[in-house]
Design a protein around this motif. Sequence first.
Motif, PDB file in Angstrom:
ATOM      1  N   PHE A   1     -21.275  48.388 -11.463  1.00  0.00           N
ATOM      2  CA  PHE A   1     -21.022  49.172 -10.252  1.00  0.00           C
ATOM      3  C   PHE A   1     -21.840  48.636  -9.079  1.00  0.00           C
ATOM      4  N   SER A   2     -23.130  48.435  -9.293  1.00  0.00           N
ATOM      5  CA  SER A   2     -23.992  47.989  -8.197  1.00  0.00           C
ATOM      6  C   SER A   2     -23.606  46.602  -7.717  1.00  0.00           C
ATOM      7  N   ASN A   3     -23.176  45.735  -8.639  1.00  0.00           N
ATOM      8  CA  ASN A   3     -22.817  44.373  -8.274  1.00  0.00           C
ATOM      9  C   ASN A   3     -21.570  44.306  -7.405  1.00  0.00           C
ATOM     10  N   VAL A   4     -20.548  45.085  -7.744  1.00  0.00           N
ATOM     11  CA  VAL A   4     -19.252  44.901  -7.099  1.00  0.00           C
ATOM     12  C   VAL A   4     -18.942  45.936  -6.019  1.00  0.00           C
ATOM     13  N   ILE A   5     -19.620  47.091  -6.052  1.00  0.00           N
ATOM     14  CA  ILE A   5     -19.335  48.144  -5.072  1.00  0.00           C
ATOM     15  C   ILE A   5     -20.416  48.229  -4.008  1.00  0.00           C
ATOM     16  N   GLY A   6     -21.623  47.785  -4.326  1.00  0.00           N
ATOM     17  CA  GLY A   6     -22.654  47.690  -3.311  1.00  0.00           C
ATOM     18  C   GLY A   6     -23.333  48.999  -2.967  1.00  0.00           C
ATOM     19  N   LEU A   7     -23.302  49.966  -3.893  1.00  0.00           N
ATOM     20  CA  LEU A   7     -23.979  51.249  -3.697  1.00  0.00           C
ATOM     21  C   LEU A   7     -24.890  51.521  -4.885  1.00  0.00           C
ATOM     22  N   VAL A   8     -25.843  52.420  -4.702  1.00  0.00           N
ATOM     23  CA  VAL A   8     -26.668  52.886  -5.823  1.00  0.00           C
ATOM     24  C   VAL A   8     -25.784  53.747  -6.719  1.00  0.00           C
ATOM     25  N   PRO A   9     -25.666  53.444  -8.006  1.00  0.00           N
ATOM     26  CA  PRO A   9     -24.783  54.205  -8.885  1.00  0.00           C
ATOM     27  C   PRO A   9     -25.230  55.666  -9.024  1.00  0.00           C
ATOM     28  N   ALA A  10     -24.277  56.563  -8.938  1.00  0.00           N
ATOM     29  CA  ALA A  10     -24.509  57.979  -9.220  1.00  0.00           C
ATOM     30  C   ALA A  10     -23.478  58.411 -10.254  1.00  0.00           C
TER      31      ALA A  10
ATOM     32  N   LEU B   1     -11.671  51.742  -2.524  1.00  0.00           N
ATOM     33  CA  LEU B   1     -12.833  50.841  -2.488  1.00  0.00           C
ATOM     34  C   LEU B   1     -12.485  49.583  -1.700  1.00  0.00           C
ATOM     35  N   PHE B   2     -12.157  49.783  -0.436  1.00  0.00           N
ATOM     36  CA  PHE B   2     -11.608  48.704   0.369  1.00  0.00           C
ATOM     37  C   PHE B   2     -12.626  47.626   0.738  1.00  0.00           C
ATOM     38  N   LEU B   3     -13.911  47.865   0.450  1.00  0.00           N
ATOM     39  CA  LEU B   3     -14.934  46.887   0.791  1.00  0.00           C
ATOM     40  C   LEU B   3     -15.205  45.876  -0.321  1.00  0.00           C
TER      41      LEU B   3
ATOM     42  N   MET C   1     -14.890  42.759  -2.933  1.00  0.00           N
ATOM     43  CA  MET C   1     -14.317  41.430  -2.747  1.00  0.00           C
ATOM     44  C   MET C   1     -12.914  41.367  -3.310  1.00  0.00           C
ATOM     45  N   GLY C   2     -12.638  42.117  -4.376  1.00  0.00           N
ATOM     46  CA  GLY C   2     -11.294  42.142  -4.926  1.00  0.00           C
ATOM     47  C   GLY C   2     -10.272  42.580  -3.895  1.00  0.00           C
ATOM     48  N   HIS C   3     -10.550  43.675  -3.205  1.00  0.00           N
ATOM     49  CA  HIS C   3      -9.637  44.173  -2.174  1.00  0.00           C
ATOM     50  C   HIS C   3      -9.612  43.256  -0.961  1.00  0.00           C
ATOM     51  N   GLN C   4     -10.782  42.818  -0.520  1.00  0.00           N
ATOM     52  CA  GLN C   4     -10.849  42.007   0.694  1.00  0.00           C
ATOM     53  C   GLN C   4     -10.045  40.722   0.546  1.00  0.00           C
ATOM     54  N   LEU C   5     -10.175  40.049  -0.595  1.00  0.00           N
ATOM     55  CA  LEU C   5      -9.487  38.773  -0.773  1.00  0.00           C
ATOM     56  C   LEU C   5      -8.012  38.967  -1.123  1.00  0.00           C
TER      57      LEU C   5
ATOM     58  N   PHE D   1     -15.195  57.342   1.164  1.00  0.00           N
ATOM     59  CA  PHE D   1     -14.372  56.175   1.474  1.00  0.00           C
ATOM     60  C   PHE D   1     -12.891  56.535   1.578  1.00  0.00           C
ATOM     61  N   ASN D   2     -12.462  57.563   0.845  1.00  0.00           N
ATOM     62  CA  ASN D   2     -11.082  58.033   0.997  1.00  0.00           C
ATOM     63  C   ASN D   2     -10.858  58.543   2.408  1.00  0.00           C
ATOM     64  N   TYR D   3     -11.785  59.370   2.869  1.00  0.00           N
ATOM     65  CA  TYR D   3     -11.685  59.911   4.233  1.00  0.00           C
ATOM     66  C   TYR D   3     -11.707  58.784   5.256  1.00  0.00           C
ATOM     67  N   LEU D   4     -12.627  57.842   5.066  1.00  0.00           N
ATOM     68  CA  LEU D   4     -12.784  56.758   6.027  1.00  0.00           C
ATOM     69  C   LEU D   4     -11.560  55.851   6.043  1.00  0.00           C
TER      70      LEU D   4
END
Length: 388
Positions: A55-64, A78-80, A82-86, A376-379
């Motif tokens: 989670f921390s590697n690919v999503i870039g947030l502290v896991p909760a 999770l539009f940020l 790399m999978g989505h971006q590329l 992120f859904n709202y955003l």
Amino acid sequence: MVIVKKLTAKLKIELSAELIDPELTPTLYRMATKGIQFKEYYQPAWGASTTSGEFSNVIGLVPAGGGNCMMEAAEQKLFLTMGHQLRNLGYYSTAYHNHFHDFYNRHKTHKGLGYDRFIARGMGMDEIKAVWPESDLEMMELTIDQYIDKQPFSIYYMTVSGHCPYLTTDNAMTRKNMEKVEHLTQYSETIRGYFASQLELEYALTYLVQRLEEAGIADDTVIALGTDHYPYGLENSSTWNNTKDYLAELYGKKADDCFTRDHNALIIWSGCIEDMGLQIDDPVYSLDILPTLSNLFGVEYDSRLLIGRDVFSDELPVVLWPNYSWKTDKGSYNFSTGTFTPAEGVQVDESYVEYVTSVVRNKITYSRSVQENNYFNYLYKLMNEPEE
């Protein structure tokens, strides 16, 4: 800025920096020393083992949310990642895993990370030999022809060969490779078994780089390789039938604090940067991977939405742990003891410790809020609403 056209491989391993050696693991050594050199990299132990590290590697947030963090995250846009971006840029995309497809519900989560296909054992990778743990090299051999001619490609590998435990009675990769490490008599059988299991990743990467070079695209491909957590299967623990602290043997010292325990290795490599001498001396950790890759690939992203930093930026280089301990270029702060240890030759006043601690608290609070409130859904909806 370095911009490359293809991304392949985030690999899950119980990696440690001590494994990387010019003779034992020449490909790993090549990639670690001729790619971007990270002199001080950390993978904090977030709890919940593999899934929180991923989670921390690919999503870039502290896991909760503990072991449910990835499932809960996949319910958001999770539009940020790399999978989505590329994929949005037209990259061919697939995620691979050589263990069971439904472990941690990855068959439900990894398309949410931005990959068109998820192929794993029981879900399209049934040719792989059914042993524990499965072979990383075999996974690479079975899959590379599926995408190597589909350029540009965005490929995600989650490996498993380096998983604990490490005795030959328990680990098929240790049994396979044990004779390759028998000369390391200065180590116990358990540590030799650890090295033997990790060699399967070395062989997988050797095969991958060879195929990329043969295809003439190694200079146009980047491999980002990170671990999920420190090798806890070496700790003195009845869970792993260890009667001594093999982790201390591997490290050469007791891992009495998170700073020692979680020091690790990160690889970002491409053939085109081997002679550039790129080196990052500041502390770096897993949450820095996503913003750094986003910068290197030149994708548009809002850095305020991620906890980590692009390591080539001028932002504060702070590594944080879930217990609010932290480390910067100025020193480290153990929250449990309330002790700040300055880096050599550095002096700071109390306001610095208070400031960084408040930054850490805010980053952790923000991460939790994003996950608990589906921010992120709202955003995403707000960003994609048509203008009136």
